[in-house]
Design an enzyme around this catalytic site. Structure first.
Site, PDB file in Angstrom:
ATOM      1  N   GLY A  50       4.636  16.573 -28.193  1.00 15.18           N
ATOM      2  CA  GLY A  50       3.512  15.817 -27.705  1.00 15.18           C
ATOM      3  C   GLY A  50       5.062  15.702 -26.347  1.00 15.18           C
ATOM      4  O   GLY A  50       6.064  15.806 -26.953  1.00 15.18           O
ATOM      5  N   TYR A 182      -0.680  16.451 -15.025  1.00 14.39           N
ATOM      6  CA  TYR A 182      -2.064  15.936 -14.712  1.00 14.39           C
ATOM      7  C   TYR A 182      -1.715  17.698 -15.661  1.00 14.39           C
ATOM      8  O   TYR A 182      -1.834  18.356 -15.632  1.00 14.39           O
ATOM      9  CB  TYR A 182      -2.314  16.693 -13.298  1.00 14.39           C
ATOM     10  CG  TYR A 182      -3.631  16.733 -12.912  1.00 14.39           C
ATOM     11  CD1 TYR A 182      -4.758  15.771 -13.586  1.00 14.39           C
ATOM     12  CD2 TYR A 182      -4.021  18.443 -12.123  1.00 14.39           C
ATOM     13  CE1 TYR A 182      -6.059  16.439 -13.518  1.00 14.39           C
ATOM     14  CE2 TYR A 182      -5.368  18.624 -11.745  1.00 14.39           C
ATOM     15  CZ  TYR A 182      -5.848  17.830 -12.190  1.00 14.39           C
ATOM     16  OH  TYR A 182      -7.620  17.835 -12.032  1.00 14.39           O
ATOM     17  N   ARG A 183      -3.441  17.260 -16.321  1.00 12.70           N
ATOM     18  CA  ARG A 183      -4.020  18.168 -17.509  1.00 12.70           C
ATOM     19  C   ARG A 183      -5.348  17.524 -16.973  1.00 12.70           C
ATOM     20  O   ARG A 183      -6.007  17.402 -17.356  1.00 12.70           O
ATOM     21  CB  ARG A 183      -3.482  17.699 -18.709  1.00 12.70           C
ATOM     22  CG  ARG A 183      -1.868  17.509 -19.400  1.00 12.70           C
ATOM     23  CD  ARG A 183      -1.617  19.322 -19.303  1.00 12.70           C
ATOM     24  NE  ARG A 183      -0.126  19.097 -19.457  1.00 12.70           N
ATOM     25  CZ  ARG A 183       0.551  18.825 -18.520  1.00 12.70           C
ATOM     26  NH1 ARG A 183       0.647  19.099 -17.657  1.00 12.70           N
ATOM     27  NH2 ARG A 183       2.238  19.359 -19.078  1.00 12.70           N
ATOM     28  N   LYS A 240       9.742  18.682  -8.752  1.00 13.15           N
ATOM     29  CA  LYS A 240      10.015  19.619  -9.013  1.00 13.15           C
ATOM     30  C   LYS A 240       8.931  21.086  -8.852  1.00 13.15           C
ATOM     31  O   LYS A 240       8.020  20.955  -8.810  1.00 13.15           O
ATOM     32  CB  LYS A 240       9.651  20.003 -11.463  1.00 13.15           C
ATOM     33  CG  LYS A 240      10.245  19.007 -11.764  1.00 13.15           C
ATOM     34  CD  LYS A 240      10.217  18.693 -13.434  1.00 13.15           C
ATOM     35  CE  LYS A 240       8.531  17.697 -13.106  1.00 13.15           C
ATOM     36  NZ  LYS A 240       7.762  18.107 -14.416  1.00 13.15           N
ATOM     37  N   ASP A 273       9.094  18.121 -20.183  1.00 13.41           N
ATOM     38  CA  ASP A 273       9.498  17.338 -20.677  1.00 13.41           C
ATOM     39  C   ASP A 273      11.219  17.111 -20.777  1.00 13.41           C
ATOM     40  O   ASP A 273      11.674  16.183 -20.772  1.00 13.41           O
ATOM     41  CB  ASP A 273       9.154  17.233 -21.644  1.00 13.41           C
ATOM     42  CG  ASP A 273       7.247  17.215 -22.593  1.00 13.41           C
ATOM     43  OD1 ASP A 273       6.887  16.520 -21.228  1.00 13.41           O
ATOM     44  OD2 ASP A 273       7.178  18.216 -22.998  1.00 13.41           O
ATOM     45  N   ASP A 309       9.111  23.972 -28.423  1.00 12.55           N
ATOM     46  CA  ASP A 309       8.617  22.715 -27.549  1.00 12.55           C
ATOM     47  C   ASP A 309       9.698  21.662 -27.081  1.00 12.55           C
ATOM     48  O   ASP A 309       9.426  21.237 -26.359  1.00 12.55           O
ATOM     49  CB  ASP A 309       7.445  21.972 -28.042  1.00 12.55           C
ATOM     50  CG  ASP A 309       6.123  22.535 -28.050  1.00 12.55           C
ATOM     51  OD1 ASP A 309       5.969  23.282 -27.610  1.00 12.55           O
ATOM     52  OD2 ASP A 309       5.070  21.359 -27.904  1.00 12.55           O
TER      53      ASP A 309
END
Length: 336
Positions: A50, A182-183, A240, A273, A309
């Protein structure tokens, strides 16, 4: 200084203290053992992931204390989330367990054009988060609260929570760190809301992370400077730009650019992340923006090199050696 020095530690026997509290949804992750597409697999590996808990895990790996705050179902996936984060050293003492809603799940699908992701999180336990979480003492003792635009898209109550913490400053002490994240798939039920909602949140934060490409899709900006002009002078901004580099804009107008070092890419999930965790760690340590960008690149590269992840191999001695390189040596760095 964006993040002030830490206050004296709480006395022994008192409630726990985390430098950074990361708030959002963590899910069970099911992924293939190899690079074959999901449809051709007979067995999958189970892990957790997550955006916000990825940041917490990387911060702990870098030597900082971090907590993850969210909600999980009273099910095996929820227990796996708590066990995994606890094993990584993340404080999960304030996480709520919901007996009536499930833990979210997502699947990774390797392919020739990259790894696809399929999410099953509708009506999850995390989707029931609401502004009452702001009352927890854990948040008030933190130096930084880290949130992302993902949470704002999960439900109306989640959006209210993020607005409560970011725009309304329900917890006045900590620095507010916000990753736009943003997804589009999460906003499909209200696509017109994504741009204004995420812009308001970004303008309300103290520190903002955003990809140049996602800002272009979201707000129509083309360059890092365009994003700076859009957000205004208040938030410290990190833009980025994938393999090109990252630019940091300070509240005083200072601009810092650090090129992305060459790195081996196995899978990109979680790299953003990791970058945020590296930059936050540098701020917590009182380092310069240039070192923050470098540490962000280094932690992101460690995540790119694995199917996990979160980065699996972070050695501070190696990281500090890279941070000390002169600009010429940094430009020639190859993280393979």
């Amino acid at each position: 200084m964006l993040i002030p020095p830490p206050s004296p530690r709480a006395p022994s026997g008192s409630q726990t203290h985390a430098e950074v509290v990361c708030i959002g949804e963590t899910m069970a992750v099911l992924s293939p053992w190899d690079t074959r597409p999901l449809a051709h697999q007979r067995a999958l590996a189970l892990a957790v992931g997550g955006a916000e808990s990825n940041v917490a895990c990387a911060l702990v790996a870098l030597g900082h204390s971090a907590a993850w705050l969210g909600r999980v179902g009273d099910d095996p996936f929820g227990r796996r989330v708590l066990d995994d984060l606890t094993a990584r050293g993340v404080d999960v003492s304030a996480v709520e367990t919901d007996p009536g809603r499930p833990t979210g799940v997502y699947f990774k699908d390797p392919g020739p054009d990259g790894t696809g992701t399929y999410y099953y999180r509708r009506d999850s336990a995390a989707a029931a988060m609401d502004p009452s979480l702001a009352n927890l003492a854990l948040l008030h003792r933190a130096r930084v609260l880290h949130l992302s635009g993902i949470t704002a898209a999960l439900s109306d109550s989640c959006a209210e929570l993020v607005t409560h913490l970011v725009a309304r400053r329900a917890v006045p002490g900590p620095v507010i760190s916000f990753d736009v994240n943003y997804r589009p798939a999460l906003w499909r039920h209200r696509p017109a809301d994504a741009a204004p909602v995420l812009l308001e949140l970004a303008r309300g934060a103290d520190l903002v992370f955003v990809g140049r490409d996602e800002a272009e899709r979201l707000w129509g900006t083309h360059t890092a400077q365009d994003v700076r002009d859009l957000l205004g002078p208040r938030p410290v901004l990190v833009v980025k730009d994938a393999g090109h580099g990252a630019t940091a804009y300070g509240a005083d107008g200072e601009e810092t650019f650090v090129a992305t070092p060459a790195a081996r890419v196995v899978e990109p999930v979680g790299a953003g992340d990791a970058f945020a965790a590296g930059y936050l760690a540098a701020l917590l340590e009182g380092r310069t923006p240039a070192n923050g960008l470098r540490l962000g690149h280094l932690v992101a590269a460690a995540t790119l090199s694995t199917r996990e992840d979160v980065p699996t191999d972070l050695t501070r001695e190696t990281l500090d050696r890279h941070l000390a390189l002169d600009n010429t040596a940094w430009s020639a760095l190859r993280l393979t």
